[in-house]
Design a protein around this motif. Sequence first.
Motif, PDB file in Angstrom:
ATOM      1  N   LYS A 183       0.120   2.071   2.373  1.00 28.56           N
ATOM      2  CA  LYS A 183       1.257   2.877   2.794  1.00 28.56           C
ATOM      3  C   LYS A 183       1.459   2.744   4.297  1.00 28.56           C
ATOM      4  O   LYS A 183       0.519   2.897   5.076  1.00 28.56           O
ATOM      5  CB  LYS A 183       1.020   4.349   2.428  1.00 28.56           C
ATOM      6  N   TYR A 184       2.687   2.443   4.699  1.00 24.71           N
ATOM      7  CA  TYR A 184       3.022   2.300   6.116  1.00 24.71           C
ATOM      8  C   TYR A 184       3.297   3.677   6.706  1.00 24.71           C
ATOM      9  O   TYR A 184       4.106   4.449   6.189  1.00 24.71           O
ATOM     10  CB  TYR A 184       4.238   1.394   6.268  1.00 24.71           C
ATOM     11  N   LEU A 185       2.610   4.001   7.822  1.00 25.00           N
ATOM     12  CA  LEU A 185       2.691   5.336   8.416  1.00 25.00           C
ATOM     13  C   LEU A 185       3.312   5.339   9.807  1.00 25.00           C
ATOM     14  O   LEU A 185       3.183   6.313  10.539  1.00 25.00           O
ATOM     15  CB  LEU A 185       1.285   5.954   8.486  1.00 25.00           C
ATOM     16  N   GLY A 186       3.994   4.252  10.169  1.00 29.16           N
ATOM     17  CA  GLY A 186       4.637   4.196  11.469  1.00 29.16           C
ATOM     18  C   GLY A 186       3.813   3.417  12.482  1.00 29.16           C
ATOM     19  O   GLY A 186       2.770   2.850  12.168  1.00 29.16           O
ATOM     20  N   ASN A 187       4.294   3.404  13.743  1.00 24.53           N
ATOM     21  CA  ASN A 187       3.622   2.661  14.807  1.00 24.53           C
ATOM     22  C   ASN A 187       2.848   3.593  15.743  1.00 24.53           C
ATOM     23  O   ASN A 187       3.165   4.779  15.859  1.00 24.53           O
ATOM     24  CB  ASN A 187       4.637   1.860  15.621  1.00 24.53           C
ATOM     25  N   LYS A 188       1.832   3.022  16.418  1.00 24.25           N
ATOM     26  CA  LYS A 188       1.037   3.800  17.356  1.00 24.25           C
ATOM     27  C   LYS A 188       0.394   2.862  18.371  1.00 24.25           C
ATOM     28  O   LYS A 188      -0.007   1.742  18.030  1.00 24.25           O
ATOM     29  CB  LYS A 188      -0.055   4.585  16.618  1.00 24.25           C
ATOM     30  N   THR A 189       0.292   3.313  19.626  1.00 31.04           N
ATOM     31  CA  THR A 189      -0.412   2.556  20.648  1.00 31.04           C
ATOM     32  C   THR A 189      -1.904   2.850  20.544  1.00 31.04           C
ATOM     33  O   THR A 189      -2.315   4.010  20.507  1.00 31.04           O
ATOM     34  CB  THR A 189       0.091   2.928  22.052  1.00 31.04           C
ATOM     35  N   VAL A 190      -2.707   1.792  20.457  1.00 27.16           N
ATOM     36  CA  VAL A 190      -4.157   1.944  20.258  1.00 27.16           C
ATOM     37  C   VAL A 190      -4.900   1.165  21.332  1.00 27.16           C
ATOM     38  O   VAL A 190      -4.557   0.016  21.628  1.00 27.16           O
ATOM     39  CB  VAL A 190      -4.576   1.432  18.861  1.00 27.16           C
ATOM     40  N   LYS A 191      -5.926   1.790  21.908  1.00 27.46           N
ATOM     41  CA  LYS A 191      -6.780   1.105  22.877  1.00 27.46           C
ATOM     42  C   LYS A 191      -8.012   0.566  22.172  1.00 27.46           C
ATOM     43  O   LYS A 191      -8.710   1.297  21.455  1.00 27.46           O
ATOM     44  CB  LYS A 191      -7.197   2.043  24.012  1.00 27.46           C
ATOM     45  N   CYS A 200       0.615  -1.040  17.554  1.00 29.31           N
ATOM     46  CA  CYS A 200       0.055  -1.280  16.223  1.00 29.31           C
ATOM     47  C   CYS A 200       0.877  -0.638  15.109  1.00 29.31           C
ATOM     48  O   CYS A 200       1.518   0.397  15.298  1.00 29.31           O
ATOM     49  CB  CYS A 200      -1.377  -0.728  16.141  1.00 29.31           C
ATOM     50  N   LEU A 201       0.817  -1.262  13.945  1.00 28.07           N
ATOM     51  CA  LEU A 201       1.304  -0.688  12.699  1.00 28.07           C
ATOM     52  C   LEU A 201       0.163   0.101  12.072  1.00 28.07           C
ATOM     53  O   LEU A 201      -0.978  -0.359  12.049  1.00 28.07           O
ATOM     54  CB  LEU A 201       1.738  -1.788  11.727  1.00 28.07           C
TER      55      LEU A 201
END
Length: 259
Positions: A183-191, A200-201
């Motif tokens: 399930k796709y839950l949107g995008n997020k910036t990840v370190k 990131c997806l």
Amino acid sequence: MKKSVLIIITFLHSLFGNAQAFQGGETLEYKMYFNWQFVWLTAGTATMTIQEREYKGKKAFRCALTTRSSQKIDRYFRMRDTLLCYTTPECLPLYYRKGASEGKRYYVDELFYNYDNGVHVIMKELTSRGERLQQERRFQKPVYDMLAIFLKARNYNTNGWKKGYTIVFPIADGGGVKNAKIKYLGNKTVKADDGNKYNCLQLAYIEPEGKKEKEIVRFFVTDDKNHVPIRLDLHLNFGSAKAFLKTMKGVKNPVTAKL
């Protein structure tokens, strides 16, 4: 080539397109953390490699994932897992093995795939009680294991996906087959643990649990042509763990998701 194999390959290409997100020679290394009484401890390491090999005389990808808990964590829960799979260049699974030493338990799952007449899967299991079990199943559509679906998911064409978009697929291990979801839950910036930040997806891997569903792993993969997992959140029976990318080598495409 058998007609059934042609149908399966056409089905794969219709879902995921022709672009390959990875290549032989790719190595991803991760640092793992475990939540222990509200404190995150360094739990160990994980390494995934992809190589171009042959399987029964035909071109194939060989993917291996090894995880090893740290000495500190070994005192509470020792983990030594090795997963191996072979797939066709189109990510159609050919063979899978998981050997898991987790705490006091040791078990092995092994899958053999054949496509001469539909999809034939032989599932073998060495249980933690020492029992050797085997079953055979036939299917009309491809069935996947944990590593093959990982490779397949990296080839998803995510253009146009909206939050909540879900793909259902059958997943197998030595004990049988069940329907799982991504399930796709949107995008997020990840370190990551390499010091860089990535766009990131978010992809949740979900399995049925009785009459309910349980999110097993949440992947944060680069929003570019590589779909490299930058972070993994694992929901375990004995707690929660996270894995952060430490190094990536041999990726196929430019890492345009790096900020």
